[in-house]
Motif scaffolding. Structure first.
Motif, PDB file in Angstrom:
ATOM      1  N   LEU A 133     -36.753 -21.534 -47.220  1.00 42.37           N
ATOM      2  CA  LEU A 133     -36.551 -20.088 -47.171  1.00 42.37           C
ATOM      3  C   LEU A 133     -37.815 -19.367 -46.724  1.00 42.37           C
ATOM      4  N   ARG A 134     -38.973 -19.811 -47.195  1.00 39.78           N
ATOM      5  CA  ARG A 134     -40.225 -19.152 -46.785  1.00 39.78           C
ATOM      6  C   ARG A 134     -40.483 -19.334 -45.286  1.00 39.78           C
ATOM      7  N   LYS A 135     -40.210 -20.529 -44.770  1.00 36.92           N
ATOM      8  CA  LYS A 135     -40.440 -20.773 -43.348  1.00 36.92           C
ATOM      9  C   LYS A 135     -39.462 -19.995 -42.461  1.00 36.92           C
ATOM     10  N   LEU A 136     -38.178 -20.023 -42.840  1.00 34.33           N
ATOM     11  CA  LEU A 136     -37.175 -19.363 -42.005  1.00 34.33           C
ATOM     12  C   LEU A 136     -37.259 -17.842 -42.103  1.00 34.33           C
ATOM     13  N   SER A 137     -37.747 -17.321 -43.221  1.00 31.42           N
ATOM     14  CA  SER A 137     -37.839 -15.869 -43.376  1.00 31.42           C
ATOM     15  C   SER A 137     -38.818 -15.263 -42.387  1.00 31.42           C
ATOM     16  N   VAL A 138     -39.833 -16.028 -42.002  1.00 32.98           N
ATOM     17  CA  VAL A 138     -40.810 -15.530 -41.019  1.00 32.98           C
ATOM     18  C   VAL A 138     -40.573 -16.165 -39.654  1.00 32.98           C
ATOM     19  N   ARG A 139     -39.441 -16.850 -39.513  1.00 36.97           N
ATOM     20  CA  ARG A 139     -39.039 -17.465 -38.243  1.00 36.97           C
ATOM     21  C   ARG A 139     -40.077 -18.481 -37.752  1.00 36.97           C
ATOM     22  N   ALA A 140     -40.695 -19.227 -38.698  1.00 39.45           N
ATOM     23  CA  ALA A 140     -41.700 -20.226 -38.334  1.00 39.45           C
ATOM     24  C   ALA A 140     -41.083 -21.548 -37.915  1.00 39.45           C
ATOM     25  N   MET A 141     -39.823 -21.742 -38.161  1.00 39.81           N
ATOM     26  CA  MET A 141     -39.096 -22.956 -37.787  1.00 39.81           C
ATOM     27  C   MET A 141     -37.796 -22.557 -37.082  1.00 39.81           C
ATOM     28  N   PRO A 142     -37.303 -23.398 -36.177  1.00 36.96           N
ATOM     29  CA  PRO A 142     -37.876 -24.623 -35.611  1.00 36.96           C
ATOM     30  C   PRO A 142     -39.161 -24.353 -34.823  1.00 36.96           C
ATOM     31  N   PRO A 143     -39.970 -25.421 -34.580  1.00 36.37           N
ATOM     32  CA  PRO A 143     -41.244 -25.221 -33.869  1.00 36.37           C
ATOM     33  C   PRO A 143     -41.019 -24.851 -32.406  1.00 36.37           C
ATOM     34  N   GLN A 144     -42.095 -24.459 -31.776  1.00 36.79           N
ATOM     35  CA  GLN A 144     -42.030 -24.095 -30.357  1.00 36.79           C
ATOM     36  C   GLN A 144     -41.564 -25.301 -29.526  1.00 36.79           C
ATOM     37  N   GLY A 145     -40.746 -25.011 -28.529  1.00 39.24           N
ATOM     38  CA  GLY A 145     -40.225 -26.050 -27.672  1.00 39.24           C
ATOM     39  C   GLY A 145     -38.914 -26.637 -28.128  1.00 39.24           C
ATOM     40  N   MET A 146     -38.460 -26.264 -29.340  1.00 36.49           N
ATOM     41  CA  MET A 146     -37.181 -26.751 -29.857  1.00 36.49           C
ATOM     42  C   MET A 146     -36.148 -25.631 -29.771  1.00 36.49           C
ATOM     43  N   PRO A 147     -34.851 -25.987 -29.734  1.00 32.05           N
ATOM     44  CA  PRO A 147     -33.815 -24.941 -29.705  1.00 32.05           C
ATOM     45  C   PRO A 147     -33.900 -24.047 -30.938  1.00 32.05           C
ATOM     46  N   HIS A 148     -33.759 -22.739 -30.731  1.00 32.84           N
ATOM     47  CA  HIS A 148     -33.835 -21.767 -31.813  1.00 32.84           C
ATOM     48  C   HIS A 148     -32.480 -21.084 -31.993  1.00 32.84           C
ATOM     49  N   PRO A 149     -32.101 -20.816 -33.264  1.00 35.23           N
ATOM     50  CA  PRO A 149     -30.864 -20.061 -33.505  1.00 35.23           C
ATOM     51  C   PRO A 149     -31.052 -18.595 -33.151  1.00 35.23           C
ATOM     52  N   THR A 150     -29.947 -17.886 -33.075  1.00 35.15           N
ATOM     53  CA  THR A 150     -30.018 -16.449 -32.802  1.00 35.15           C
ATOM     54  C   THR A 150     -30.445 -15.706 -34.055  1.00 35.15           C
ATOM     55  N   GLU A 151     -30.868 -14.461 -33.881  1.00 37.26           N
ATOM     56  CA  GLU A 151     -31.315 -13.657 -35.027  1.00 37.26           C
ATOM     57  C   GLU A 151     -30.209 -13.463 -36.057  1.00 37.26           C
ATOM     58  N   PRO A 152     -28.965 -13.173 -35.666  1.00 35.42           N
ATOM     59  CA  PRO A 152     -27.904 -13.070 -36.681  1.00 35.42           C
ATOM     60  C   PRO A 152     -27.704 -14.367 -37.454  1.00 35.42           C
ATOM     61  N   GLU A 153     -27.868 -15.522 -36.800  1.00 35.77           N
ATOM     62  CA  GLU A 153     -27.739 -16.792 -37.507  1.00 35.77           C
ATOM     63  C   GLU A 153     -28.867 -16.979 -38.506  1.00 35.77           C
ATOM     64  N   TYR A 154     -30.102 -16.624 -38.110  1.00 32.60           N
ATOM     65  CA  TYR A 154     -31.230 -16.647 -39.043  1.00 32.60           C
ATOM     66  C   TYR A 154     -30.902 -15.804 -40.286  1.00 32.60           C
ATOM     67  N   ALA A 155     -30.505 -14.551 -40.051  1.00 30.69           N
ATOM     68  CA  ALA A 155     -30.264 -13.622 -41.151  1.00 30.69           C
ATOM     69  C   ALA A 155     -29.121 -14.099 -42.048  1.00 30.69           C
ATOM     70  N   ALA A 156     -28.080 -14.670 -41.447  1.00 24.04           N
ATOM     71  CA  ALA A 156     -26.939 -15.118 -42.236  1.00 24.04           C
ATOM     72  C   ALA A 156     -27.338 -16.264 -43.160  1.00 24.04           C
ATOM     73  N   PHE A 157     -28.105 -17.232 -42.647  1.00 26.37           N
ATOM     74  CA  PHE A 157     -28.458 -18.381 -43.485  1.00 26.37           C
ATOM     75  C   PHE A 157     -29.467 -17.999 -44.560  1.00 26.37           C
TER      76      PHE A 157
END
Length: 295
Positions: free
Chosen positions: A102-126
């Motif tokens: 939760l701490r990592k995803l709250s600041v969007r620190a994961m996934p790392p650079q170069g990896m596929p990233h979810p959309t902002e609504p998906e981040y917020a939902a999870f």
């Protein structure tokens, strides 16, 4: 014994007007009709079940996170996170892991650079679902730890004397300094008690109680508070009522209940020794107050 605020000043006033506010009553929709119940039933049908919601978030984790954080890969190397075995059905056994996620995803620190990233609504939902689920899981299960008898430290003792007896006592000279843990002197485990410390507290209590009760045999006397002649009496003094000018603020401790005579004298001294205020064409009102009340 009572500590009061004595003020003296020369007088003037002000007023304020309250304007009424306009209010607007919102219209209310009528409920109870079949037409009003239809949207509610439709919304309930669209709400996914808890099991379906967990399955959706597990698929989301498998897509973006488990490829690096699994049983075969130690990531990060110094303290690996395994999301392959961490369950979403029962969060508490793996609460430490999910808090890190939760701490990592709250600041969007994961996934790392170069990896596929979810959309902002998906981040917020999870993150919203995970945070709320952890809070609900901990309800009624949190432990405040072992209770330790907590004595008053030096600052708390002085505050208690002030609140109970209306005495501002400097306890730094009566009691030794308190121990501290992690920079705090109010942790119960660090507030040790010894026979010597108890003797100091008893001595302090005897001196403070004598001040609070007062000495009935004290000889009457006088106390004079003078104002420096270098201090102007033409402007407002901080701590005195608005509309006044000049005067002084004095904090005096009365040794016992009784009758006290208060007097003030306006003096403008000159080198020749003249006393009194000269050159005032108009009269002035001289006021003495105690704790804000005119006496």
């Amino acid at each position: 014994m009572k500590s009061v605020l004595v003020t003296a000043a020369l007088v003037w006033a002000s007023a304020a007007v309250l304007l009424p506010q306009s209010a607007q009553t919102p219209a209310r929709a009528q409920s109870g009709s079949p037409a009003a119940a239809q949207p509610v039933a439709r919304a309930a049908a669209q709400t996914p079940s808890p099991a379906a919601e967990r399955a959706k978030h597990r698929a989301w984790l498998n897509q973006y996170c488990v490829s690096c954080h699994n049983s075969r890969t130690a990531s990060p190397a110094n303290d690996p996170v395994n999301l392959e075995t961490a369950s979403l059905d029962d969060l508490l056994p793996h609460a430490a892991t999910w808090e890190r996620v939760l701490r990592k995803l709250s600041v969007r620190a994961m996934p790392p650079q170069g990896m596929p990233h979810p959309t902002e609504p998906e981040y917020a939902a999870f993150t919203g679902w995970l945070s709320g689920s952890l809070d609900r899981a901990w309800v009624g299960r949190s432990s405040p730890g072992r209770y330790v008898v907590h004595r008053l430290n030096r600052t708390e003792y002085g505050n208690a004397i002030r609140d109970l007896l209306a005495l501002d006592v400097d306890v730094t000279g009566l009691l030794p300094s308190d121990g501290a843990n992690f920079g705090f002197d109010n942790i119960a485990a660090s507030l040790n008690t010894s026979p010597l410390l108890l003797e100091r507290y008893l001595t302090a209590a005897q001196r403070i109680s004598a001040q609070a009760v007062g000495d009935r045999d004290v000889v009457p006397g006088t106390v004079e508070y003078s104002i420096s002649r270098e201090f102007t009496q033409k402007g407002h003094v901080d701590g005195l009522p608005l509309g006044t000018r000049g005067g002084t603020v004095v904090r005096h401790v009365f040794p016992a209940d009784g009758e006290y005579k208060l007097s003030g004298r306006l003096v403008r001294g000159v080198e020749e020794g003249y006393a009194g205020v000269e050159g005032n064409d108009l009269p002035h009102t001289f006021v003495i107050t105690i704790d804000g009340a005119e006496v």
